[in-house]
Design an enzyme around this catalytic site. Structure first.
Site, mmCIF file in Angstrom:
data_model
loop_
_atom_site.group_PDB
_atom_site.id
_atom_site.type_symbol
_atom_site.label_atom_id
_atom_site.label_comp_id
_atom_site.label_asym_id
_atom_site.label_seq_id
_atom_site.Cartn_x
_atom_site.Cartn_y
_atom_site.Cartn_z
ATOM 1 N N HIS A 33 1.300 -1.110 -0.072
ATOM 2 C CA HIS A 33 -0.314 0.039 0.065
ATOM 3 C C HIS A 33 0.962 1.294 -0.260
ATOM 4 C CE1 HIS A 33 -3.211 -3.255 0.313
ATOM 5 N NE2 HIS A 33 -2.184 -3.052 1.683
ATOM 6 N N ALA A 144 4.476 -8.200 18.533
ATOM 7 C CA ALA A 144 5.026 -6.535 17.896
ATOM 8 C C ALA A 144 5.118 -5.807 19.184
ATOM 9 C CB ALA A 144 4.022 -6.319 17.092
ATOM 10 N N LYS A 195 1.619 -23.910 18.835
ATOM 11 C CA LYS A 195 1.151 -23.582 19.754
ATOM 12 C C LYS A 195 0.078 -22.247 19.495
ATOM 13 C CE LYS A 195 3.098 -18.874 17.794
ATOM 14 N NZ LYS A 195 2.563 -18.173 17.707
ATOM 15 N N ASP A 248 7.724 -19.517 23.070
ATOM 16 C CA ASP A 248 6.190 -19.733 22.229
ATOM 17 C C ASP A 248 5.242 -19.778 22.349
ATOM 18 O OD1 ASP A 248 5.060 -17.312 20.308
ATOM 19 O OD2 ASP A 248 6.262 -19.038 18.599
ATOM 20 N N SER A 258 -1.985 -11.883 21.998
ATOM 21 C CA SER A 258 -2.055 -12.403 21.297
ATOM 22 C C SER A 258 -3.693 -12.288 20.320
ATOM 23 C CB SER A 258 -1.902 -14.318 21.064
ATOM 24 O OG SER A 258 -2.127 -15.243 20.801
ATOM 25 N N ASN A 260 -4.751 -15.986 18.317
ATOM 26 C CA ASN A 260 -4.983 -16.706 18.534
ATOM 27 C C ASN A 260 -5.585 -17.134 20.000
ATOM 28 O OD1 ASN A 260 -4.725 -18.189 15.792
ATOM 29 N ND2 ASN A 260 -2.800 -17.585 16.634
ATOM 30 N N VAL A 283 -6.199 -12.021 10.722
ATOM 31 C CA VAL A 283 -5.761 -13.490 10.182
ATOM 32 C C VAL A 283 -5.779 -14.284 11.910
ATOM 33 C CG1 VAL A 283 -4.237 -15.397 9.114
ATOM 34 C CG2 VAL A 283 -4.942 -13.798 7.861
#
EC number: 1.1.1.94
Length: 338
Positions: A33, A144, A195, A248, A258, A260, A283
């Site tokens: 982008h 991050a 994980k 992790d 996280s 997930n 995602v």
């Protein structure tokens, strides 16, 4: 000074690129982008993915892959699993046009939908050896959001080429971000993907109102499943007990950072998988990974009751309460048994 191209300006790609730039290296961050590249270059922000962060003045972003990759020593791919092949094909064409060979690295945690291939397998298929001198992976407990704030972080760089892993180790390491190396590319990638399944389960437990006892039991028993499948597929056992494995697993399975974990949390609170996916707008790697690993467990004849339970919740619409009851009602066994 090392020249490094980072492909993917999401939260993790930006955090890794920023770390290398702060360390004094020539870093070019590639994004699809153009408006995102302009924001990063002019404002030193990436508000979509890291809204509270101020980025290094040395970090340069571009939407031209050739500009990012030209003369680079390392190309670090940090895109979602579903985008890896597309980006890899574009990278292969770019490297061919430039007639340039690089150390190829990635920091993506997942397995390809349908084929269940690891990221390094996908990259190897799309990018000829002519244009990659080595292939390595960055893995380990590293959100991050914490890295960009300079919270203390340790990661693992896995690969068989010691010169390559040590170079990337030097590029990324500083007083708040410490990189180690290992030789187990397969194990580093596999455990990084596994994980994510556990994190969904851990979040679901919290969403249902269970406490730390339940989470600790889940994480510990999941390690047994990860070990058995890892050994069956050729991973080194020691990797499971290092940053790429248990490290992790802990951070992903216990932290709301996280995605997930947050997906599991939503499921535990009664939301459908579609509602959770729509709410997050990101995602959820663990959903596809759950199906892949469930199929692996059958292919390699490894009993993985926790993975099976999470698979049934995600793909067979089995109620969470029923899945938990079935797990807790299994025949009593020794702790070293599945």
């Amino acid at each position: 000074m090392t020249k490094i191209a980072v492909l993917g300006a999401g939260s993790w790609g930006t955090a890794l690129a920023n770390t290398a730039a702060e360390n004094g290296h020539d870093v070019r961050l590639w994004t699809h982008h153009s408006d995102q590249a302009v924001e990063i270059n002019h404002n030193k922000t990436n508000t979509k993915y890291l809204p509270d962060a101020t980025l290094s003045e040395q970090l340069f972003a571009t939407d031209d892959m050739a500009v990012a990759v030209k003369d680079s020593d390392i190309v670090l791919c940090v895109v979602p699993t579903k985008a890896v092949r597309e980006v890899a094909k574009q990278l292969a064409d770019t490297l061919a046009q430039l007639n340039h060979q690089v150390i190829l690295a990635h920091a993506t945690k997942g397995l390809e939908q349908g084929t269940y291939k690891r990221i390094s397998e996908m990259l190897s298929e799309e990018i000829p050896e002519t244009y990659r001198s080595a292939l390595v992976v960055v893995s380990g407990p590293s959100h991050a959001e914490d890295v960009i704030k300079h919270d203390l972080t340790a990661v693992s760089i896995g690969g068989s080429d010691e010169n390559a892993t040590k170079l990337l180790q030097r590029v990324l390491s500083n007083k708040t971000f410490r990189a180690y190396t290992n030789h187990d590319l397969l194990g580093s990638e596999l455990f990084a993907a596994l994980k994510n399944i556990v994190a969904i389960g851990s979040g679901a437990l919290v969403g249902l109102g269970y406490g730390a006892n339940a989470q600790a039991a889940l994480l510990t028993r999941s390690l047994v499943e990860m070990r058995q499948l890892g050994l069956a597929m050729g991973a080194q056992e020691k990797t499971l007990y290092e940053l790429a494995g248990i490290g992790d697993l802990i951070v992903t399975g216990m932290s709301p950072n996280s995605r997930n974990y947050r997906a599991g949390l939503g499921l535990g609170q009664g939301k459908s998988l579609k509602q959770v996916s729509d709410d997050m707008g990101m995602v959820i790697e663990g959903v596809n990974t759950t199906k892949a690993v469930y199929d692996f467990s059958q292919q390699y004849h490894v009993d993985m009751p926790i993975t099976k339970a999470i698979y049934q919740v995600l793909y067979d619409n089995k109620p969470l309460s029923e899945a938990i009851n079935d797990l807790m009602s299994r025949p009593l066994k020794s702790e070293d048994a599945l």
